[in-house]
Design a protein around this motif. Sequence first.
Motif, PDB file in Angstrom:
ATOM      1  N   MET A 111       0.832  -1.192   0.000  1.00 52.77           N
ATOM      2  CA  MET A 111       0.000   0.000   0.000  1.00 52.77           C
ATOM      3  C   MET A 111       0.873   1.249   0.000  1.00 52.77           C
ATOM      4  N   GLN A 112       0.319   2.351  -0.531  1.00 51.08           N
ATOM      5  CA  GLN A 112       1.066   3.591  -0.599  1.00 51.08           C
ATOM      6  C   GLN A 112       1.361   4.103   0.811  1.00 51.08           C
ATOM      7  N   GLU A 113       2.595   4.509   1.033  1.00 50.44           N
ATOM      8  CA  GLU A 113       2.980   5.018   2.340  1.00 50.44           C
ATOM      9  C   GLU A 113       2.331   6.379   2.571  1.00 50.44           C
ATOM     10  N   ARG A 114       1.888   6.577   3.811  1.00 55.06           N
ATOM     11  CA  ARG A 114       1.197   7.815   4.142  1.00 55.06           C
ATOM     12  C   ARG A 114       2.135   8.776   4.862  1.00 55.06           C
ATOM     13  N   HIS A 115       1.921  10.061   4.605  1.00 52.76           N
ATOM     14  CA  HIS A 115       2.704  11.090   5.285  1.00 52.76           C
ATOM     15  C   HIS A 115       1.797  12.269   5.622  1.00 52.76           C
ATOM     16  N   TRP A 116       0.679  11.983   6.270  1.00 49.58           N
ATOM     17  CA  TRP A 116      -0.211  13.059   6.679  1.00 49.58           C
ATOM     18  C   TRP A 116       0.468  13.886   7.775  1.00 49.58           C
ATOM     19  N   THR A 117       0.349  15.179   7.688  1.00 49.92           N
ATOM     20  CA  THR A 117       0.806  16.079   8.743  1.00 49.92           C
ATOM     21  C   THR A 117      -0.306  17.084   9.011  1.00 49.92           C
ATOM     22  N   ALA A 118      -0.154  17.859  10.072  1.00 54.55           N
ATOM     23  CA  ALA A 118      -1.145  18.897  10.370  1.00 54.55           C
ATOM     24  C   ALA A 118      -1.214  19.923   9.249  1.00 54.55           C
ATOM     25  N   GLU A 119      -0.133  20.050   8.493  1.00 51.50           N
ATOM     26  CA  GLU A 119      -0.108  21.008   7.385  1.00 51.50           C
ATOM     27  C   GLU A 119      -0.775  20.452   6.134  1.00 51.50           C
ATOM     28  N   THR A 120      -0.664  19.139   5.915  1.00 47.48           N
ATOM     29  CA  THR A 120      -1.139  18.584   4.645  1.00 47.48           C
ATOM     30  C   THR A 120      -2.553  18.021   4.698  1.00 47.48           C
ATOM     31  N   ILE A 121      -3.033  17.630   5.870  1.00 47.35           N
ATOM     32  CA  ILE A 121      -4.376  17.075   5.954  1.00 47.35           C
ATOM     33  C   ILE A 121      -5.374  18.204   6.211  1.00 47.35           C
ATOM     34  N   THR A 122      -6.497  18.164   5.522  1.00 51.17           N
ATOM     35  CA  THR A 122      -7.522  19.172   5.777  1.00 51.17           C
ATOM     36  C   THR A 122      -8.369  18.743   6.970  1.00 51.17           C
ATOM     37  N   ILE A 123      -9.075  19.693   7.539  1.00 57.65           N
ATOM     38  CA  ILE A 123      -9.958  19.382   8.655  1.00 57.65           C
ATOM     39  C   ILE A 123     -11.044  18.409   8.202  1.00 57.65           C
ATOM     40  N   GLU A 124     -11.540  18.602   7.003  1.00 57.11           N
ATOM     41  CA  GLU A 124     -12.577  17.714   6.479  1.00 57.11           C
ATOM     42  C   GLU A 124     -12.049  16.299   6.267  1.00 57.11           C
ATOM     43  N   GLU A 125     -10.841  16.184   5.753  1.00 62.49           N
ATOM     44  CA  GLU A 125     -10.227  14.862   5.571  1.00 62.49           C
ATOM     45  C   GLU A 125     -10.014  14.180   6.919  1.00 62.49           C
ATOM     46  N   ALA A 126      -9.509  14.904   7.878  1.00 60.47           N
ATOM     47  CA  ALA A 126      -9.274  14.321   9.196  1.00 60.47           C
ATOM     48  C   ALA A 126     -10.575  13.838   9.817  1.00 60.47           C
ATOM     49  N   ALA A 127     -11.628  14.630   9.693  1.00 57.56           N
ATOM     50  CA  ALA A 127     -12.913  14.262  10.300  1.00 57.56           C
ATOM     51  C   ALA A 127     -13.431  12.942   9.741  1.00 57.56           C
ATOM     52  N   LYS A 128     -13.194  12.690   8.467  1.00 54.10           N
ATOM     53  CA  LYS A 128     -13.721  11.483   7.844  1.00 54.10           C
ATOM     54  C   LYS A 128     -12.945  10.222   8.234  1.00 54.10           C
ATOM     55  N   PHE A 129     -11.876  10.373   8.986  1.00 52.38           N
ATOM     56  CA  PHE A 129     -11.208   9.219   9.577  1.00 52.38           C
ATOM     57  C   PHE A 129     -11.848   8.813  10.914  1.00 52.38           C
ATOM     58  N   ILE A 130     -12.699   9.656  11.467  1.00 53.45           N
ATOM     59  CA  ILE A 130     -13.123   9.482  12.853  1.00 53.45           C
ATOM     60  C   ILE A 130     -14.500   8.848  12.984  1.00 53.45           C
ATOM     61  N   ASP A 131     -14.560   7.810  13.825  1.00 52.64           N
ATOM     62  CA  ASP A 131     -15.826   7.289  14.353  1.00 52.64           C
ATOM     63  C   ASP A 131     -15.946   7.861  15.763  1.00 52.64           C
ATOM     64  N   HIS A 132     -16.882   8.776  15.961  1.00 58.04           N
ATOM     65  CA  HIS A 132     -17.040   9.413  17.266  1.00 58.04           C
ATOM     66  C   HIS A 132     -17.699   8.416  18.214  1.00 58.04           C
ATOM     67  N   SER A 133     -17.010   8.088  19.286  1.00 60.67           N
ATOM     68  CA  SER A 133     -17.426   6.998  20.176  1.00 60.67           C
ATOM     69  C   SER A 133     -18.354   7.504  21.279  1.00 60.67           C
ATOM     70  N   LEU A 134     -19.504   6.821  21.415  1.00 59.26           N
ATOM     71  CA  LEU A 134     -20.489   7.118  22.458  1.00 59.26           C
ATOM     72  C   LEU A 134     -20.848   5.808  23.163  1.00 59.26           C
ATOM     73  N   LEU A 135     -19.861   5.207  23.796  1.00 59.91           N
ATOM     74  CA  LEU A 135     -20.023   3.852  24.330  1.00 59.91           C
ATOM     75  C   LEU A 135     -19.898   3.739  25.846  1.00 59.91           C
ATOM     76  N   ARG A 136     -19.521   4.793  26.523  1.00 60.09           N
ATOM     77  CA  ARG A 136     -19.355   4.677  27.971  1.00 60.09           C
ATOM     78  C   ARG A 136     -20.698   4.356  28.635  1.00 60.09           C
TER      79      ARG A 136
END
Length: 235
Positions: free
Chosen positions: A1-26
């Motif tokens: 697989m292609q190696e990733r090099h995400w940084t705070a400078e290169t990833i957008t807020i929208e891209e970062a958000a789409k990696f997240i499953d917001h957990s409501l399990l407690r």
Amino acid sequence: MQERHWTAETITIEEAAKFIDHSLLRPELTVADVQAGCETAMKYGVASVCCRPIDVPLCVRELAGTGVVVGTVVGFPHGSHTTATKVAETRRAIDDGAREFDMVIQIGMLRSGRYREVHDDIAAVVDAAAAVDGAVKVILETAFLTKEEKIQGAKLVEEAGAAFVKTSTGFAPSGATVEDVELLRSAVSPKVKVKAAHGIRTLDVFLQMINAGADRVGATATSRILDDLRARKGV
């Protein structure tokens, strides 16, 4: 697989958000807490919320039309439910509107070398979820496994047809590590995705996980992670 090099400078807020499953399990979350969690999910446009089974109908109502998927858990948090119970949980969650399913494997059976039972347990949930083309994310609970057991578990996940292999529930002594994410990523083919969960509370750790190969990150600290990213970008 292609190696990733995400940084705070290169990833957008929208891209970062789409990696997240917001957990409501407690277990102590109130109805108001769950509603607030849905507000957070909507505010940032995350991939999904992962909520308790009893909260699926509420989350479906709160998130209708937002593009945020509602997911829930199966056999959670110990994986020791019977397969029939896990299938019933999945079907009920489907009826309630869930479309992603984070199931826990039979951890003790994997550690006992009873691989057919583990495989068939996963496959039964995958088959049930197929009624709505639902994504099954299979939790290994890596804190309890050796390296060899993690690899074997990941391979069983792929053989059983699940969409994701996931590190942790959040209820074990420890959670996701970069090493485990890299190991799971290397143990399965590109068609299987990796989800990291438990202990991902800062932007820097989040970036480490996605650069190691995580396609989703389970997080309760969604606001902290994405607000930090926004601050670093100066927006």
